[in-house]
Design a protein around this motif. Structure first.
Motif, PDB file in Angstrom:
ATOM      1  N   SER A 131       0.748   0.514   4.591  1.00 59.67           N
ATOM      2  CA  SER A 131       0.351  -0.538   3.646  1.00 59.67           C
ATOM      3  C   SER A 131      -0.994  -1.160   4.016  1.00 59.67           C
ATOM      4  O   SER A 131      -1.729  -1.635   3.142  1.00 59.67           O
ATOM      5  CB  SER A 131       1.429  -1.624   3.589  1.00 59.67           C
ATOM      6  OG  SER A 131       1.070  -2.637   2.696  1.00 59.67           O
ATOM      7  N   SER A 158      -2.603  -1.214   0.431  1.00 61.44           N
ATOM      8  CA  SER A 158      -2.556  -2.482  -0.315  1.00 61.44           C
ATOM      9  C   SER A 158      -3.920  -2.931  -0.832  1.00 61.44           C
ATOM     10  O   SER A 158      -4.040  -3.317  -2.000  1.00 61.44           O
ATOM     11  CB  SER A 158      -1.935  -3.585   0.552  1.00 61.44           C
ATOM     12  OG  SER A 158      -0.562  -3.369   0.719  1.00 61.44           O
ATOM     13  N   VAL A 168       1.106  -6.576  -5.843  1.00 60.42           N
ATOM     14  CA  VAL A 168       1.672  -5.820  -4.714  1.00 60.42           C
ATOM     15  C   VAL A 168       2.730  -6.664  -4.014  1.00 60.42           C
ATOM     16  O   VAL A 168       2.494  -7.840  -3.692  1.00 60.42           O
ATOM     17  CB  VAL A 168       0.573  -5.415  -3.710  1.00 60.42           C
ATOM     18  CG1 VAL A 168       1.189  -4.760  -2.473  1.00 60.42           C
ATOM     19  CG2 VAL A 168      -0.436  -4.476  -4.366  1.00 60.42           C
ATOM     20  N   ASP A 216       4.739  -6.061  -0.611  1.00 58.19           N
ATOM     21  CA  ASP A 216       4.784  -5.191   0.561  1.00 58.19           C
ATOM     22  C   ASP A 216       6.047  -5.476   1.361  1.00 58.19           C
ATOM     23  O   ASP A 216       6.234  -6.578   1.879  1.00 58.19           O
ATOM     24  CB  ASP A 216       3.545  -5.421   1.420  1.00 58.19           C
ATOM     25  CG  ASP A 216       3.535  -4.526   2.648  1.00 58.19           C
ATOM     26  OD1 ASP A 216       4.120  -3.427   2.573  1.00 58.19           O
ATOM     27  OD2 ASP A 216       2.967  -4.929   3.672  1.00 58.19           O
TER      28      ASP A 216
END
Length: 349
Positions: free
Chosen positions: A84, A88, A98, A100
């Motif tokens: 990520s 991201s 997003v 995560d």
């Protein structure tokens, strides 16, 4: 609403990712438009998870930020640590929301992240941009955000058990001892000797003693709530069950408070929050009683002999500790009722 929010799940072939898919299939405002796997693109998600056979978008996409931009409005990242960090920023720059679920953006200090996770940290600008999505504690910050760092499973159980006390300043933040037990699904779907059936069945052991990567996450949140540096003793154990976390937390109070005052503090703090249930005096939660749900059940006991408070906090690590809280955060981001798509009872027995 007339238009469904399009959701992509990266890491859909892991337990948390597959659980996000399952939960979103029941969500009235969301359509799953992409399931993504770096290890097996082109295969069917339902080949590995037959219980998800009804999903419309069953063919696994490759990890491609440009493709996700075309197919989704929000992306859930249920990826291994370190992935990520790179993905991201690309998704955010493409205008996507997003959420995560990995640990890459939970810690605000890149140095602390590298020390505990043994990975290169994300850029500081994105660490600062990420909103820590502990729904019941920082829900106001989640509303309207476009980048959420979903808390870890152990930190969710532990923080929810301590937040009312920490916010009120009733506890010594350096006196906290957390004895936490988790089911095997917390280790993910990958195979290892420690999660092999014959190794874990009829067995019970501690792991990552004084080294668990969730330690600084809990301390960081406690410091935010108390305004004081926190230093906890945090010991995790693996038990031979599939789902669930039970965190038994021992803490010293700064001043004398009655058990009735403590119960009232917890009930007041979580008033109106659908997914935290405070047990009555003398009643304590069990993992089976939150199984498959987004609930966190909390029990309390003050020992008049020692003056020490014991807090017991139970969650399903895959739902409230990962996928369910991610969907709850999505609801808050979008201005929907936080229980949308999550208002189902635990599975029992």
């Amino acid at each position: 609403m007339s238009t469904m929010l399009r959701a992509a799940i990266v890491g859909a072939t892991g337990y948390s990712g597959a659980e996000v898919v399952r939960l979103l299939l029941m969500h009235p405002h969301v359509a799953v438009t992409s399931v993504v796997s770096s290890s097996n693109p082109g295969a069917l998600l339902s080949d590995g998870f037959p219980h998800l056979k009804q999903i419309v978008t069953d063919r696994l996409d490759a990890v491609d930020a440009d493709l996700l931009k075309e197919k989704a409005d929000v992306v859930f990242l249920a990826t291994p640590h370190g992935v990520s960090t790179e993905l991201s920023p690309k998704l955010l720059e493409a205008g996507l929301k997003v959420i995560d679920i990995s640990g890459d953006f939970r810690l605000k200090s890149g140095e602390v992240y590298e020390q505990w996770y043994k990975h290169k940290p994300a850029d500081a600008a994105y660490l600062n941009k990420a909103v820590y999505g502990m729904s019941e504690v920082f829900g106001d910050e989640v509303r309207g955000a476009n980048f959420i760092s979903n808390p870890g499973c152990y930190p969710t159980a532990t923080t929810l058990g301590l937040a009312p006390l920490a916010a009120k300043g009733w506890i010594d933040p350096k006196s906290i001892i957390v004895d936490a037990k988790s089911g095997v699904s917390g280790a993910g779907r990958g195979l290892s000797m420690t999660t092999h059936y014959s190794e874990i069945n009829e067995n019970f052991y501690a792991y990552k003693v004084n080294k668990h990567q969730h330690t600084p996450e809990i301390e960081q949140t406690l410091a935010r709530l108390t305004g004081e540096e926190a230093a906890i003793t945090f010991t995790t154990h693996l038990v031979p069950m599939t789902r669930g976390i039970l965190a038994t937390i021992y803490v010293n109070l700064k001043e004398q408070h009655s058990e009735e005052e403590i119960f009232e503090l917890f009930r007041s703090y979580y008033a109106g929050r659908r997914f935290v249930r405070i047990r009555d005096k003398g009643k304590y939660p069990a993992t089976k009683e939150v199984w498959g749900s987004n609930y966190c059940d909390i029990g309390l006991s003050l020992d008049p002999r020692t003056g020490r408070l014991t807090v017991l906090s139970a969650i399903d690590n895959v739902v409230k500790g990962a996928a369910g809280q991610a969907v709850q955060n999505l609801n808050l981001m979008m201005g929907w009722d936080e229980a949308t798509g999550l208002a189902f009872s635990p599975v029992y027995p």
